[in-house]
Design an enzyme around this catalytic site. Structure first.
Site, mmCIF file in Angstrom:
data_model
loop_
_atom_site.group_PDB
_atom_site.id
_atom_site.type_symbol
_atom_site.label_atom_id
_atom_site.label_comp_id
_atom_site.label_asym_id
_atom_site.label_seq_id
_atom_site.Cartn_x
_atom_site.Cartn_y
_atom_site.Cartn_z
ATOM 1 N N ARG A 1 -26.040 -26.855 -6.843
ATOM 2 C CA ARG A 1 -25.953 -28.233 -7.318
ATOM 3 C C ARG A 1 -25.158 -28.261 -8.614
ATOM 4 N NH1 ARG A 1 -27.060 -29.491 -2.886
ATOM 5 N NH2 ARG A 1 -28.672 -30.926 -2.134
ATOM 6 N N GLU B 1 -20.369 -36.839 -7.354
ATOM 7 C CA GLU B 1 -19.500 -36.516 -6.220
ATOM 8 C C GLU B 1 -19.000 -37.787 -5.542
ATOM 9 O OE1 GLU B 1 -21.611 -33.733 -3.740
ATOM 10 O OE2 GLU B 1 -21.424 -32.143 -5.204
ATOM 11 N N HIS C 1 -17.952 -29.841 -1.664
ATOM 12 C CA HIS C 1 -19.352 -29.741 -1.238
ATOM 13 C C HIS C 1 -19.428 -29.509 0.270
ATOM 14 C CE1 HIS C 1 -23.729 -30.973 -2.351
ATOM 15 N NE2 HIS C 1 -23.712 -30.042 -1.401
#
Length: 320
Positions: free
Chosen positions: A233, A262, A281
């Site tokens: 994270r 994000e 991601h």
């Protein structure tokens, strides 16, 4: 004819395969995908029976817009974006998909490690722009990998790294010494891992207590020239401190798959740093992992509709 229960997903990767689409149809479920956290989401929530959560936060306000909601199902394993207390207070069970993407993320971290060790990003940029800059890299077999967070992903990565002759050390306050011994991994304190690792790979869970887990002071305890990888994270690593240590040469490189916001703000100077490998991601995004995660989610919904609850529920107190 009764209306099909509505499954709303905020995950772009949920049920994208033909097999899972067929499963939804077989199970009599109606799927709606909406990945933006906007006003339209509230209207959709008002008709939702099951929420399959991606990255947008699931908070008390989210739940209040969903009077018919029966469960929150995380399409993944990280629960930091879900307010478990609010779900429990509402009597809503929350599920995750433990282990489903462990291999995918571990393989991605290993790929990042190899890319950094052999300067693949710089080499690609050189050749693609007309250059021929051959930069010597490192062989990883004589290196030490430090893993922060020794759960399923960290264990998978440790096993892979050991087969490549790396020395592997790990830090996890809740790590299993038995599993570590079986894998040939040594559990150490965080300071020991920081000081000995040539490559530091972050796989810890994110919560308020771990915000900025790897900040400037921790980076200063790392070996000069060490590489930092974050596939957990974004909140776990201080981006400003990382940019500073990379620019000064204190650290040798970094691979980042996750960001505090994000998509991230590309105005940050780290996004112009040639020593950093970026990805969107996508650590868990393999066809196999998405199939496993989606299957677990649909299994949990099917069980709920039968009046049962699977072992993947994370807040049993919500069940009364």
């Amino acid at each position: 004819m009764p209306q099909a229960p509505m499954v709303l997903t905020t995950s772009p990767g949920f049920a994208g395969t033909e097999a899972l689409q067929a499963r939804l149809k077989r199970d009599g479920l109606s799927l709606v995908r909406h990945t933006a956290d906007d006003d339209a989401l509230a209207e959709l929530l008002s008709r939702t029976d099951y929420l399959v959560a991606g990255l947008p936060a699931v908070e008390a306000q989210t739940l209040s817009a969903a009077p018919n909601l029966k469960a929150v199902l995380k399409h993944g394993v990280g629960l930091d974006s879900i307010d478990l207390d609010a779900c429990t207070a509402r009597g809503l069970p929350v599920f995750s998909t433990p282990g489903a993407n462990a291999r995918a993320v571990a393989e991605m971290a290993l790929a990042g490690l190899l890319a950094l060790s052999r300067n693949l990003v710089a080499g690609h940029a050189s050749v693609s722009t007309g250059g021929w800059d051959r930069q010597p890299g490192r062989e990883i077999g004589s290196s030490t990998l430090g893993i922060v967070g020794f759960g399923r992903i960290g264990q998978k990565l440790g096993r892979m790294a050991r087969t490549l002759d790396m020395t592997v050390i790990a830090h996890d306050p809740w790590g299993s010494p038995l599993i570590a011994d079986t894998l040939g991994v040594s559990l150490r304190s965080l300071d020991e891992v920081l000081g000995k690792a040539d490559y530091l790979s972050i796989h810890a869970a994110a919560d308020a207590d771990r915000y900025g887990l790897i900040g400037g002071p921790q980076m200063d305890r790392m070996k000069p020239g060490a590489m930092l990888l974050n596939y957990a994270r974004g909140s776990l690593v201080d981006l400003d401190a990382l940019q500073d240590r990379l620019s000064s040469g204190r650290l040798g490189g970094a691979a980042l798959d996750v960001y505090e916001t994000e998509p991230p703000d590309r105005a940050h100077p780290i996004f112009r740093n040639p020593r950093v490998l970026f990805s969107p991601h996508s650590g868990a995004d393999t066809r196999e992992a998405l199939e496993r995660m989606g299957g677990m989610v649909l299994d949990d919904i099917a069980a709920l509709r039968r009046g049962e609850v699977t072992e993947r529920v994370v807040n049993r107190d919500a069940l009364g």
